[in-house]
Design an enzyme around this catalytic site. Structure first.
Site, mmCIF file in Angstrom:
data_model
loop_
_atom_site.group_PDB
_atom_site.id
_atom_site.type_symbol
_atom_site.label_atom_id
_atom_site.label_comp_id
_atom_site.label_asym_id
_atom_site.label_seq_id
_atom_site.Cartn_x
_atom_site.Cartn_y
_atom_site.Cartn_z
ATOM 1 N N GLU A 88 38.832 -53.058 -8.469
ATOM 2 C CA GLU A 88 39.954 -53.988 -8.558
ATOM 3 C C GLU A 88 40.795 -54.030 -7.284
ATOM 4 O OE1 GLU A 88 41.931 -52.751 -12.115
ATOM 5 O OE2 GLU A 88 40.608 -53.923 -13.416
ATOM 6 N N GLU A 119 26.399 -35.174 -16.361
ATOM 7 C CA GLU A 119 27.714 -34.569 -16.149
ATOM 8 C C GLU A 119 27.637 -33.051 -16.088
ATOM 9 O OE1 GLU A 119 30.324 -33.963 -19.976
ATOM 10 O OE2 GLU A 119 29.605 -36.031 -19.927
#
Length: 304
Positions: A88, A119
């Protein structure tokens, strides 16, 4: 042996929340009120870490100003938040791609579906951090503060001299000793035990919003509270640029349209020209000499 693998300490987010133990017995409206009640303290929890966050903003601004980059590392929800924040900044502040980089355990495919084991691999985090340099800032995002992927990235970043930051929902996070700054936002037990997509994620979104926005402001990518790095590449964006010029300078729309045209569509150049009463060339030079910061450029262009 890594910290994350050697000790399994329960994170506050994994504890049972006494306020929501009967959530499965409630009608929808009451469930929503409970969730809303849990969310209400998040801004205050973030406020507690503002002194540490300010240090991160200052360090990140200085390093990006000198050609460094900002890297985010996260898995699952944390990685998705990182990717969203980085993406963004490009349309909002005109930031070139690659200045703020988000690394998500498992890569793009893990954005929409879990990829088992990623992870839990500190080696994968270390490998993904191979591009980190000594001028960079690295923010590891993990609600529990013990994710091995994040640990591997932080260890690699620290080894090369990068400035390291840990963002967690666990003030007692195990990985805090690996970093220069720990942003341990105390969000407490989740409404659903361990579901860190709730309060922890919301708080981390607030932190990332604040961090990146404050850095963009400090880098001169706003004038007042207006976006000034909008590239006027189509009719819609040209209209937005003209509106911003009118707001910033007080000139009428016709004058702003003319100024934007004379500046070849560059909003900052047009703005400096109108505010300082100078031509596009002088405005460009003032911006170049002042790191693209409109206020400094206006002051420089006004000097005799």
């Amino acid at each position: 042996m890594s910290i994350a693998r050697s000790t399994r300490v329960e994170s506050p987010t994994e504890q049972r929340n006494p306020r929501t133990v009967d959530i499965d017995r409630l009608p929808a409206a009451e469930i929503l009120r409970l969730l809303n009640d849990e969310d209400r303290g998040l801004a205050d929890a973030v406020r507690v870490v503002i002194p540490e966050l300010a240090r991160v903003v200052d360090e990140t601004t200085a390093r990006l100003d000198s050609g460094g980059r900002l890297h985010y590392f996260g898995a699952g929800t944390s990685g998705r938040l990182a990717l969203m924040d980085a993406a963004e900044l490009i349309p909002t502040f005109g930031l070139p791609p690659g200045v703020v980089v988000a690394h998500h355990a498992g890569g793009p495919a893990a954005m929409t579906r879990p990829i088992e084991g990623t992870e839990d691999s500190s080696e994968l985090g270390e490998a993904d951090a191979a591009e980190v340099g000594p001028q960079d800032v690295v923010v590891g995002i993990t609600a529990s503060g013990r994710t091995p992927y994040v640990e591997g990235a932080l260890r690699r970043a620290r080894a090369v001299g990068a400035f390291t930051v840990l963002l967690t929902a666990n003030p007692g996070a195990l990985l805090a000793d690996l970093v220069d700054v720990h942003l341990g936002v105390d969000t407490g037990p989740e409404a659903i035990a361990g579901s860190t997509r709730l309060k922890a994620a919301s708080a981390h979104k607030l932190v990332l919003n604040s961090l990146s926005t404050a850095v963009m402001v400090a880098l001169g990518r706003t004038y007042s509270n207006l976006m000034v790095d909008v590239a006027a590449t189509n009719a819609k964006l040209r209209g937005r640029a003209v509106s911003i010029l009118v707001e910033a300078t007080g000139h009428d729309e016709a004058a702003c349209v003319d100024a934007l045209g004379a500046a070849d569509g560059d909003l900052k150049t047009a703005m400096v020209g109108l505010l300082a009463g100078c031509g596009p060339q002088q405005a460009r030079e003032a911006l170049r000499d002042n790191g693209g910061r409109v206020r400094l450029a206006v002051a420089a262009a006004r000097r005799p």
